[in-house]
Design a protein around this motif. Structure first.
Motif, PDB file in Angstrom:
ATOM      1  N   GLY A 165      -0.443 -11.365   3.241  1.00  0.00           N
ATOM      2  CA  GLY A 165      -1.144 -12.630   3.389  1.00  0.00           C
ATOM      3  C   GLY A 165      -1.599 -13.280   2.109  1.00  0.00           C
ATOM      4  N   GLY A 166      -1.278 -12.721   0.981  1.00  0.00           N
ATOM      5  CA  GLY A 166      -1.695 -13.310  -0.284  1.00  0.00           C
ATOM      6  C   GLY A 166      -0.696 -14.315  -0.814  1.00  0.00           C
ATOM      7  N   ALA A 167      -1.158 -15.140  -1.716  1.00  0.00           N
ATOM      8  CA  ALA A 167      -0.295 -16.099  -2.406  1.00  0.00           C
ATOM      9  C   ALA A 167       0.250 -15.456  -3.672  1.00  0.00           C
ATOM     10  CB  ALA A 167      -1.087 -17.350  -2.757  1.00  0.00           C
ATOM     11  N   ASP A 168       1.424 -15.892  -4.089  1.00  0.00           N
ATOM     12  CA  ASP A 168       2.009 -15.425  -5.343  1.00  0.00           C
ATOM     13  C   ASP A 168       1.129 -15.900  -6.487  1.00  0.00           C
ATOM     14  OD1 ASP A 168       3.881 -14.282  -7.099  1.00  0.00           O
ATOM     15  OD2 ASP A 168       4.978 -16.168  -7.263  1.00  0.00           O
ATOM     16  N   ARG A 169       0.713 -14.984  -7.344  1.00  0.00           N
ATOM     17  CA  ARG A 169      -0.107 -15.353  -8.496  1.00  0.00           C
ATOM     18  C   ARG A 169       0.799 -15.877  -9.598  1.00  0.00           C
ATOM     19  NH1 ARG A 169      -4.249 -11.342 -10.550  1.00  0.00           N
ATOM     20  NH2 ARG A 169      -5.186 -13.291 -11.194  1.00  0.00           N
ATOM     21  N   GLN A 170       0.453 -16.992 -10.133  1.00  0.00           N
ATOM     22  CA  GLN A 170       1.219 -17.605 -11.216  1.00  0.00           C
ATOM     23  C   GLN A 170       0.387 -17.521 -12.494  1.00  0.00           C
ATOM     24  OE1 GLN A 170       4.416 -18.745 -10.914  1.00  0.00           O
ATOM     25  NE2 GLN A 170       4.343 -18.020  -8.813  1.00  0.00           N
ATOM     26  N   LEU A 171       0.384 -16.347 -13.120  1.00  0.00           N
ATOM     27  CA  LEU A 171      -0.402 -16.152 -14.333  1.00  0.00           C
ATOM     28  C   LEU A 171       0.312 -16.767 -15.531  1.00  0.00           C
ATOM     29  CD1 LEU A 171      -1.496 -12.431 -13.792  1.00  0.00           C
ATOM     30  CD2 LEU A 171      -2.803 -14.504 -13.315  1.00  0.00           C
ATOM     31  N   ALA A 172      -0.442 -17.326 -16.437  1.00  0.00           N
ATOM     32  CA  ALA A 172       0.117 -17.890 -17.660  1.00  0.00           C
ATOM     33  C   ALA A 172       0.624 -16.766 -18.549  1.00  0.00           C
ATOM     34  CB  ALA A 172      -0.956 -18.697 -18.386  1.00  0.00           C
ATOM     35  N   ALA A 173       1.568 -17.087 -19.410  1.00  0.00           N
ATOM     36  CA  ALA A 173       2.147 -16.091 -20.315  1.00  0.00           C
ATOM     37  C   ALA A 173       1.086 -15.453 -21.209  1.00  0.00           C
ATOM     38  CB  ALA A 173       3.240 -16.727 -21.158  1.00  0.00           C
ATOM     39  N   ASP A 174       0.039 -16.196 -21.542  1.00  0.00           N
ATOM     40  CA  ASP A 174      -1.006 -15.654 -22.408  1.00  0.00           C
ATOM     41  C   ASP A 174      -2.208 -15.120 -21.616  1.00  0.00           C
ATOM     42  OD1 ASP A 174      -2.000 -18.074 -21.525  1.00  0.00           O
ATOM     43  OD2 ASP A 174      -2.687 -18.735 -23.493  1.00  0.00           O
ATOM     44  N   ASP A 175      -2.046 -14.933 -20.303  1.00  0.00           N
ATOM     45  CA  ASP A 175      -3.093 -14.352 -19.468  1.00  0.00           C
ATOM     46  C   ASP A 175      -2.899 -12.837 -19.484  1.00  0.00           C
ATOM     47  OD1 ASP A 175      -4.718 -13.381 -17.366  1.00  0.00           O
ATOM     48  OD2 ASP A 175      -4.462 -15.233 -16.226  1.00  0.00           O
ATOM     49  N   TYR A 176      -3.883 -12.133 -19.979  1.00  0.00           N
ATOM     50  CA  TYR A 176      -3.761 -10.681 -20.076  1.00  0.00           C
ATOM     51  C   TYR A 176      -4.550  -9.960 -18.980  1.00  0.00           C
ATOM     52  CZ  TYR A 176      -0.930 -10.928 -24.210  1.00  0.00           C
ATOM     53  OH  TYR A 176       0.109 -11.162 -25.071  1.00  0.00           O
ATOM     54  N   SER A 177      -4.826 -10.641 -17.870  1.00  0.00           N
ATOM     55  CA  SER A 177      -5.404  -9.962 -16.713  1.00  0.00           C
ATOM     56  C   SER A 177      -4.361  -8.961 -16.228  1.00  0.00           C
ATOM     57  CB  SER A 177      -5.681 -10.964 -15.590  1.00  0.00           C
ATOM     58  OG  SER A 177      -6.509 -12.001 -16.012  1.00  0.00           O
ATOM     59  N   HIS A 178      -4.763  -7.712 -16.019  1.00  0.00           N
ATOM     60  CA  HIS A 178      -3.761  -6.727 -15.618  1.00  0.00           C
ATOM     61  C   HIS A 178      -4.403  -5.468 -15.066  1.00  0.00           C
ATOM     62  CE1 HIS A 178      -4.754  -5.490 -19.771  1.00  0.00           C
ATOM     63  NE2 HIS A 178      -4.515  -4.266 -19.324  1.00  0.00           N
ATOM     64  N   PHE A 179      -3.569  -4.661 -14.412  1.00  0.00           N
ATOM     65  CA  PHE A 179      -3.914  -3.300 -14.035  1.00  0.00           C
ATOM     66  C   PHE A 179      -3.329  -2.419 -15.135  1.00  0.00           C
ATOM     67  CE2 PHE A 179      -2.879  -5.274  -9.755  1.00  0.00           C
ATOM     68  CZ  PHE A 179      -4.193  -5.643  -9.506  1.00  0.00           C
ATOM     69  N   GLY A 180      -4.066  -1.416 -15.576  1.00  0.00           N
ATOM     70  CA  GLY A 180      -3.586  -0.569 -16.659  1.00  0.00           C
ATOM     71  C   GLY A 180      -3.295   0.843 -16.214  1.00  0.00           C
ATOM     72  N   PHE A 181      -2.102   1.321 -16.563  1.00  0.00           N
ATOM     73  CA  PHE A 181      -1.699   2.703 -16.292  1.00  0.00           C
ATOM     74  C   PHE A 181      -1.355   3.373 -17.608  1.00  0.00           C
ATOM     75  CE2 PHE A 181      -1.083   0.686 -12.247  1.00  0.00           C
ATOM     76  CZ  PHE A 181      -1.329   1.666 -11.303  1.00  0.00           C
ATOM     77  N   ALA A 182      -1.902   4.553 -17.844  1.00  0.00           N
ATOM     78  CA  ALA A 182      -1.638   5.304 -19.068  1.00  0.00           C
ATOM     79  C   ALA A 182      -0.444   6.230 -18.870  1.00  0.00           C
ATOM     80  CB  ALA A 182      -2.861   6.124 -19.456  1.00  0.00           C
ATOM     81  N   CYS A 205       3.571  -1.884 -22.775  1.00  0.00           N
ATOM     82  CA  CYS A 205       4.457  -2.916 -22.253  1.00  0.00           C
ATOM     83  C   CYS A 205       3.817  -3.453 -20.980  1.00  0.00           C
ATOM     84  CB  CYS A 205       5.860  -2.367 -21.973  1.00  0.00           C
ATOM     85  SG  CYS A 205       5.968  -1.234 -20.560  1.00  0.00           S
ATOM     86  N   GLY A 206       4.330  -4.579 -20.483  1.00  0.00           N
ATOM     87  CA  GLY A 206       3.764  -5.165 -19.277  1.00  0.00           C
ATOM     88  C   GLY A 206       4.834  -5.581 -18.291  1.00  0.00           C
ATOM     89  N   LEU A 207       4.526  -5.420 -17.015  1.00  0.00           N
ATOM     90  CA  LEU A 207       5.426  -5.789 -15.928  1.00  0.00           C
ATOM     91  C   LEU A 207       4.716  -6.785 -15.020  1.00  0.00           C
ATOM     92  CD1 LEU A 207       6.365  -2.959 -16.979  1.00  0.00           C
ATOM     93  CD2 LEU A 207       7.071  -2.468 -14.659  1.00  0.00           C
ATOM     94  N   ARG A 208       5.496  -7.514 -14.251  1.00  0.00           N
ATOM     95  CA  ARG A 208       4.960  -8.414 -13.224  1.00  0.00           C
ATOM     96  C   ARG A 208       5.314  -7.802 -11.878  1.00  0.00           C
ATOM     97  NH1 ARG A 208       6.136 -12.701  -9.756  1.00  0.00           N
ATOM     98  NH2 ARG A 208       4.689 -14.456  -9.877  1.00  0.00           N
ATOM     99  N   ASP A 209       4.299  -7.534 -11.048  1.00  0.00           N
ATOM    100  CA  ASP A 209       4.600  -6.985  -9.722  1.00  0.00           C
ATOM    101  C   ASP A 209       5.085  -8.117  -8.798  1.00  0.00           C
ATOM    102  OD1 ASP A 209       2.429  -8.274  -8.407  1.00  0.00           O
ATOM    103  OD2 ASP A 209       1.254  -6.437  -8.167  1.00  0.00           O
ATOM    104  N   PRO A 210       5.591  -7.799  -7.620  1.00  0.00           N
ATOM    105  CA  PRO A 210       6.136  -8.842  -6.737  1.00  0.00           C
ATOM    106  C   PRO A 210       5.113  -9.883  -6.269  1.00  0.00           C
ATOM    107  CG  PRO A 210       6.994  -6.709  -6.106  1.00  0.00           C
ATOM    108  CD  PRO A 210       5.917  -6.458  -7.121  1.00  0.00           C
ATOM    109  N   ALA A 211       3.818  -9.611  -6.441  1.00  0.00           N
ATOM    110  CA  ALA A 211       2.784 -10.579  -6.062  1.00  0.00           C
ATOM    111  C   ALA A 211       2.345 -11.436  -7.249  1.00  0.00           C
ATOM    112  CB  ALA A 211       1.568  -9.859  -5.482  1.00  0.00           C
TER     113      ALA A 211
END
Length: 140
Positions: free
Chosen positions: A60-77, A112-118
């Motif tokens: 039920g969520g909308a696709d997030r359209q983050l800007a290229a310089d938006d560093y909001s993220h989930f972090g995995f070590a 590195c960073g990935l974009r999830d399907p949402a």
């Protein structure tokens, strides 16, 4: 006792695609599924962390359209630079790599960073004062 962070809940446009992404790239597994308001709700966790932190993923969520310089993220070590490179190579092949591997001064490290399907950004790092091997590192 102070509050303890236990979960993060996400509404996503494609539940199955997000479950597959977090299983594939983050080694999370489904630990619980239930019906909820006419849909399916999925709980996912890293192996061994099922009782400490989970993702609750709901449709039920909308696709997030983050800007290229938006560093909001989930972090995995990860345990090494090579593991960061391997995730980046798999993500490049899957078309979801957004930040090629890069090295930044401590405490950021190699990531590195990935974009999830949402549309959420997901970072994979090595050398931060969090995660595998961090016990020996001071937190600035």
């Amino acid at each position: 006792m102070p509050p303890t962070l236990t979960h993060l809940a996400l509404h996503v446009p494609d539940l199955d695609a997000c479950v597959a992404f977090y299983a594939e790239f983050c080694s999370m597994r489904v630990i619980h599924e239930r019906a909820g308001k006419g849909s399916r709700i999925v709980w996912m966790a890293e192996p061994g962390k099922e009782h400490s932190f989970i993702f609750v993923i709901m449709p039920g969520g909308a696709d997030r359209q983050l800007a290229a310089d938006d560093y909001s993220h989930f972090g995995f070590a990860l345990a090494s630079r090579e593991e960061v490179d391997a995730v980046a190579a798999r993500a490049q092949a899957a078309g979801c790599l957004i930040w090629a591997p890069r090295d930044e001064p401590y405490p950021v490290g190699y990531y590195c960073g990935l974009r999830d399907p949402a549309g959420n950004y997901v970072e994979f790092s090595y050398g931060q004062p969090l995660g595998p091997g961090s016990e020996a590192m001071p937190i600035p």
